[in-house]
Design a protein around this motif. Structure first.
Motif, short mmCIF file in Angstrom:
data_model
loop_
_atom_site.label_atom_id
_atom_site.label_comp_id
_atom_site.label_asym_id
_atom_site.label_seq_id
_atom_site.Cartn_x
_atom_site.Cartn_y
_atom_site.Cartn_z
N ALA A 1 5.33 -15.73 0.79
CA ALA A 1 6.57 -15.60 0.02
C ALA A 1 6.53 -14.48 -0.99
O ALA A 1 7.56 -14.07 -1.54
N ASN A 2 5.33 -13.94 -1.26
CA ASN A 2 5.21 -12.86 -2.24
C ASN A 2 5.91 -11.61 -1.73
O ASN A 2 5.74 -11.19 -0.59
N ASN A 3 6.68 -10.99 -2.57
CA ASN A 3 7.46 -9.82 -2.18
C ASN A 3 6.64 -8.56 -2.40
O ASN A 3 6.49 -8.09 -3.53
N ASN A 4 6.08 -8.01 -1.31
CA ASN A 4 5.27 -6.80 -1.42
C ASN A 4 6.12 -5.59 -1.77
O ASN A 4 5.63 -4.63 -2.37
N ASN A 5 7.39 -5.61 -1.36
CA ASN A 5 8.26 -4.48 -1.70
C ASN A 5 8.46 -4.38 -3.21
O ASN A 5 8.57 -3.28 -3.75
N ARG A 6 8.52 -5.53 -3.90
CA ARG A 6 8.65 -5.50 -5.35
C ARG A 6 7.42 -4.86 -5.98
O ARG A 6 7.53 -4.09 -6.94
N HIS A 7 6.23 -5.19 -5.44
CA HIS A 7 4.99 -4.62 -5.95
C HIS A 7 4.98 -3.10 -5.79
O HIS A 7 4.51 -2.36 -6.65
N LEU A 8 5.55 -2.63 -4.68
CA LEU A 8 5.57 -1.19 -4.41
C LEU A 8 6.65 -0.48 -5.22
O LEU A 8 6.40 0.54 -5.88
N LEU A 9 7.87 -1.04 -5.21
CA LEU A 9 9.01 -0.37 -5.82
C LEU A 9 8.99 -0.46 -7.34
O LEU A 9 9.41 0.47 -8.03
N LEU A 10 8.55 -1.59 -7.88
CA LEU A 10 8.58 -1.79 -9.33
C LEU A 10 7.20 -1.64 -9.98
O LEU A 10 7.09 -1.74 -11.20
N GLY A 11 6.17 -1.42 -9.16
CA GLY A 11 4.84 -1.28 -9.71
C GLY A 11 4.21 0.07 -9.42
O GLY A 11 4.01 0.88 -10.33
N VAL A 12 3.92 0.32 -8.15
CA VAL A 12 3.18 1.53 -7.78
C VAL A 12 4.02 2.79 -7.99
O VAL A 12 3.58 3.75 -8.63
N LEU A 13 5.25 2.78 -7.45
CA LEU A 13 6.07 3.98 -7.55
C LEU A 13 6.43 4.36 -9.00
O LEU A 13 6.34 5.53 -9.37
N PRO A 14 6.83 3.40 -9.85
CA PRO A 14 7.07 3.78 -11.25
C PRO A 14 5.82 4.32 -11.95
O PRO A 14 5.92 5.25 -12.75
N CYS A 15 4.66 3.76 -11.63
CA CYS A 15 3.42 4.23 -12.26
C CYS A 15 3.10 5.66 -11.82
O CYS A 15 2.74 6.50 -12.64
N LEU A 16 3.24 5.94 -10.52
CA LEU A 16 2.99 7.29 -10.03
C LEU A 16 4.00 8.29 -10.58
O LEU A 16 3.66 9.42 -10.94
N THR A 17 5.27 7.84 -10.67
CA THR A 17 6.31 8.72 -11.22
C THR A 17 6.05 9.01 -12.69
O THR A 17 6.21 10.15 -13.16
N ALA A 18 5.64 7.99 -13.45
CA ALA A 18 5.32 8.18 -14.87
C ALA A 18 4.13 9.13 -15.03
O ALA A 18 4.12 9.96 -15.96
N THR A 19 3.17 9.03 -14.14
CA THR A 19 2.02 9.92 -14.19
C THR A 19 2.43 11.37 -13.95
O THR A 19 1.99 12.29 -14.65
N LEU A 20 3.32 11.58 -12.98
CA LEU A 20 3.81 12.93 -12.69
C LEU A 20 4.66 13.47 -13.83
O LEU A 20 4.54 14.64 -14.22
N LEU A 21 5.51 12.61 -14.42
CA LEU A 21 6.34 13.04 -15.53
C LEU A 21 5.50 13.40 -16.76
O LEU A 21 5.85 14.31 -17.52
N SER A 22 4.40 12.68 -16.96
CA SER A 22 3.51 12.99 -18.07
C SER A 22 2.93 14.40 -17.93
O SER A 22 2.90 15.18 -18.90
N GLY A 23 2.47 14.72 -16.73
CA GLY A 23 1.95 16.07 -16.51
C GLY A 23 3.03 17.13 -16.62
O GLY A 23 2.79 18.21 -17.16
N LEU A 24 4.25 16.80 -16.15
CA LEU A 24 5.35 17.77 -16.21
C LEU A 24 5.78 18.01 -17.66
O LEU A 24 6.02 19.16 -18.07
#
Length: 426
Positions: free
Chosen positions: A258-281
């Motif tokens: 029942a665990n939603n893996n898409n939530r883990h990807l969309l609200l966890g991994v992708l925001p973290c990677l985007t924040a990391t890229l924005l920090s460097g930018l």
């Protein structure tokens, strides 16, 4: 009628009483014989700690000496003209700031303190520090020119620096980095709530590589092969220092279907990677604003701190005003509640609250100075050095020994720093 036999409870009580009396008699005899009535293993443990104090201090002393040696050697061997003792001082002060900031915040900022009031005060203090540093550097420049009228010369220097300034240039130089940092903070908070600590810390270490990539795209600054290897070692040192690698080999049970893996990807991994890229930018744009002419104006770090703090304060006050109007439009029944909320804006504040606020504001000023003299990539070394200094403070203040992983991680930090500083692209 037969005599009553004693109840089990009364017999148990008599046994307990006899034992207590026996213990008391034994303690009295021990006192008469001048024998201590404490456990022997407690004294042995205390003696062990006291006797091992000099040997425990060897590792921290070696780390401090190694840091001085590595950075002194890097200054002598580096081909970068901006790599001076003053710029290294800015880097080390920023790392020390990262180390002491969590302790000061935890001790002097009440958990129920209004966070908006803290953020607004921080920006005001940062603007004040930037203004004071800007005037002071102009005064030192005028004084070095051996002018008789130092005050008028200082004023003329400030006027000359503002000759090409315009609000548009401020928006170009500081507006975009401010917006990127604000968006990065929101994405980081979202990712932190939807990721475990190990995954979050592991993805966050990509800031070092994102800074190098964005500096290449925005400024055209290349990294040598050895510098890229040193950045990889720096990322590895953080993982080893924090001990995150141990969790990679721990067997985890399968999560329910029942665990939603898409939530883990969309609200966890992708925001973290985007924040990391924005920090460097954002770091790359800040470095460009400080090292190149933007909006027909060359900026020093102090004036740039004033600009970016002013824009951040304006955005913060705008957000606070919108929140207040939303509450106001809910109806007149909430007017008294709104007044109560405004009265709580400065609740739990003391004079000591200004200490962590000023410390964090100083970190913003030091960040601008590091961007100006060394670049946003090297700021990553200050972040990791902050972990090392934090462990040293924990040893000095709490007596917590450094672990093997922390010692190995520290050695990797110093080695990667030396590699990166001495092998820049000429």
């Amino acid at each position: 009628m037969p005599p009553l036999s004693p109840s089990p409870s009364s017999s148990t009580q008599s046994l307990v009483t006899a034992k207590i009396q026996g213990i008391r008699k034994r303690d009295v005899l021990s006192t008469k014989n001048n024998e201590p009535i404490i456990h022997h293993h407690t004294n042995q443990k205390q003696q062990t700690i006291l006797s091992s104090t000099p040997s425990r201090a060897i590792a921290p002393i070696a780390i401090i000496g190694g840091t001085i040696s590595v950075y002194s050697s890097a200054i002598n061997l580096s081909h970068n003209t901006d790599f001076t003792p003053l710029s290294i001082l800015y880097l080390l002060l920023l790392a020390l700031n990262y180390a002491i900031m969590p302790r000061l915040s935890k001790r002097y900022i009440h958990p129920q303190t209004n966070k908006q009031s803290v953020a607004l005060a921080e920006e005001i203090v940062k603007m004040s520090l930037g203004l004071g540093g800007w005037i002071m550097t102009s005064y030192v420049t005028a004084n070095n020119d051996n002018n008789l009228d130092t005050s008028s010369t200082t004023t003329s220097i400030l006027s000359q620096e503002l000759q090409n300034w315009s609000p548009t240039s401020t928006l170009i130089a500081a507006g975009l980095p401010s917006a990127l940092y604000a968006l990065q903070g929101t994405l980081t908070y979202t990712a932190y709530q939807n990721l475990d600590a190990v995954t979050f810390n592991g993805l966050t270490q990509l800031k070092v590589l994102s800074s190098a990539l964005c500096c290449y795209l925005v400024l055209g600054r290349k990294q040598s092969i050895i510098q890229v290897i040193s950045l990889g070692l720096l990322m590895m040192s953080t993982v080893i220092f924090q001990g995150s690698w141990r969790h990679w080999f721990v067997h985890k049970e399968k999560e329910p279907v029942a665990n939603n893996n898409n939530r883990h990807l969309l609200l966890g991994v992708l925001p973290c990677l985007t924040a990391t890229l924005l920090s460097g930018l954002a770091g790359a744009f800040s470095q460009r604003s400080l090292q190149k002419e933007v909006g027909r104006m060359h900026r020093n770090a102090y004036f740039y701190t004033i600009e970016i703090s002013f824009l951040s304060a304006v955005c913060l006050m705008f957000s606070m005003s919108m929140d207040w109007f939303r509450k106001y439009n809910r109806g007149s029944s909430n007017l008294m509640k709104n007044k109560h909320d405004r009265s709580q804006f400065w609740d739990h504040w003391t004079y000591a609250t200004l200490l962590p606020i000023t410390t964090k504001a100083t970190a913003g000023l030091l960040t601008a100075l590091v961007h100006r003299h060394l670049g946003s990539v090297i700021k990553g070394f200050a972040l990791v050095l902050g972990l090392v200094f934090s462990a040293l403070l924990q040893f000095a203040l709490e007596g917590v020994d450094l672990s093997i992983g922390q010692l190995i991680g520290t050695a990797l930090v110093l080695f990667s720093s030396w590699l990166h500083f001495t092998n820049a692209v000429q």
